[in-house]
Design an enzyme around this catalytic site. Sequence first.
Site, PDB file in Angstrom:
ATOM      1  N   HIS A  87      74.482  41.260  91.571  1.00 62.39           N
ATOM      2  CA  HIS A  87      75.479  41.698  92.627  1.00 62.39           C
ATOM      3  C   HIS A  87      76.290  42.693  93.556  1.00 62.39           C
ATOM      4  O   HIS A  87      76.854  43.116  92.647  1.00 62.39           O
ATOM      5  CB  HIS A  87      76.235  40.003  92.608  1.00 62.39           C
TER       6      HIS A  87
ATOM      7  N   LYS B  50      81.408  27.872  89.432  1.00 60.90           N
ATOM      8  CA  LYS B  50      79.607  27.665  89.303  1.00 60.90           C
ATOM      9  C   LYS B  50      79.102  27.131  87.654  1.00 60.90           C
ATOM     10  O   LYS B  50      78.285  27.007  88.096  1.00 60.90           O
ATOM     11  CB  LYS B  50      78.715  29.631  89.248  1.00 60.90           C
TER      12      LYS B  50
ATOM     13  N   ASP C 215      76.993  40.452  83.379  1.00 61.12           N
ATOM     14  CA  ASP C 215      77.474  39.347  84.710  1.00 61.12           C
ATOM     15  C   ASP C 215      76.630  38.000  84.615  1.00 61.12           C
ATOM     16  O   ASP C 215      75.369  37.764  83.951  1.00 61.12           O
ATOM     17  CB  ASP C 215      76.716  40.000  85.921  1.00 61.12           C
TER      18      ASP C 215
ATOM     19  N   CYS D 259      74.542  38.435  98.785  1.00 65.24           N
ATOM     20  CA  CYS D 259      75.523  39.827  98.074  1.00 65.24           C
ATOM     21  C   CYS D 259      74.602  40.090  97.238  1.00 65.24           C
ATOM     22  O   CYS D 259      75.040  40.160  96.573  1.00 65.24           O
ATOM     23  CB  CYS D 259      76.514  38.802  97.139  1.00 65.24           C
TER      24      CYS D 259
ATOM     25  N   GLN E 105      75.213  33.275  86.551  1.00 65.39           N
ATOM     26  CA  GLN E 105      74.632  32.669  86.403  1.00 65.39           C
ATOM     27  C   GLN E 105      73.633  31.810  85.546  1.00 65.39           C
ATOM     28  O   GLN E 105      72.691  30.991  84.930  1.00 65.39           O
ATOM     29  CB  GLN E 105      73.239  32.808  87.116  1.00 65.39           C
TER      30      GLN E 105
END
Length: 408
Positions: free
Chosen positions: A124, A227, A201, A364, A204
């Site tokens: 991202h 999220k 990261d 992104c 997700q």
Amino acid sequence: MNAPATIDRDLKADFPGMFTPEGEPWHYLDTAATAQKPRAVIDAMARALGEDYATVHRGVYSRSAQMTLGYETARRRIAEFLGGSEDEIVFTRGATEAINLVANAWGRANLKAGDRILLSQLEHHSNIVPWQMLAEAVGAEIDVCPLTEDHRIDLDAAEAMLTPKHKLVALCHVSNVLGSVLDAPRAAELAHGVGAKLLLDGCQSAPHMTVDVNALNCDFYVFSAHKLYGPTGIGALWTRGDILADMPPWEGGGAMIDRVTFEKTTYAPAPQRFEAGTPAITEAIAFAAAADYVSEIGMDEIHAREAKLVAKLRRELTAMNDVRVFGPEDSAGIVSFAIGDIHPHDLGTILDEANVAIRAGHHCAQPLMDYLGVPATARASFGLYSTEADVDALLAGIQRTRKIFGQT
């Protein structure tokens, strides 16, 4: 009173945003961008904004003390959710700010000219641009790890690329475009083998699977509340205690200090010294409520439900000869695809007419789009409230779109 949150019942009833103003079902398939909020989170934030509201850390009156307790309890809850300790959690405005914090606090103190940073092709923008800015500032260099044929980060390639000059490896735990899951323990082993730190990261991964930062063996883990069915404007950085203790502050202001004079300022211990100014008090409390909600359901149960939906959608899309499906078969809650010459924006617009919401664009992740050879993809992303009816509505909308464009 809210009914118990279990994966076996229709969870849409817990989410006011899952219906149109006319009361019709809204087939929301854009959870990777931001998740809808359950009533439990909305109620927790409303209470914190209303009858419970006061400042934290400063007031000597009882309500301030109670709100401070609630805020710090939220920190402890998020730490537990990740398998860490409360003194290892820094509240940030989101994952983007968390990555920028690491780049500016840890990165500027530990990287110098000639050092290297390893990223991957599927990152991202938030896990690319801060490192570019850091590299430009200190004279470091960035390397990019390629992907395997099924669109996973190629850790064999990473192993061949890594050298003692690498000080940081920053990788997406689950791709926001492809849904591919990183073998994080192996990535940690490779990074640590050359003396580098590993940042994951987790935007997700945290909403889709059980996360244990110690089992992952990472050094930094970032994710955003919105999220995870929580509010916007807050996220968390988890960092190993010894690393966090040595990091200098990035932003200055109230709350992060020990003593201020015009001659010298001393700073509060971590994690407080990384939370300058009045914190996101109500958001933190709602963040913890979101962690409670998904934990009550069970992350393994959520993952299993989403895996069935992913499998069904991929199977149906693959059967269409004009559809290209990206990512591995076992993608986590995300399916990206392209349909012949139909632009994803056109598909998204037509689907919206049938109350189906997907994301269309570069997500992104423009370097990944270049790698895939497409300007954009259509992306359907699932949440714990998603059902087969949502997949059926999407497939019906795709067939309608193909007919409109003469591709059936």
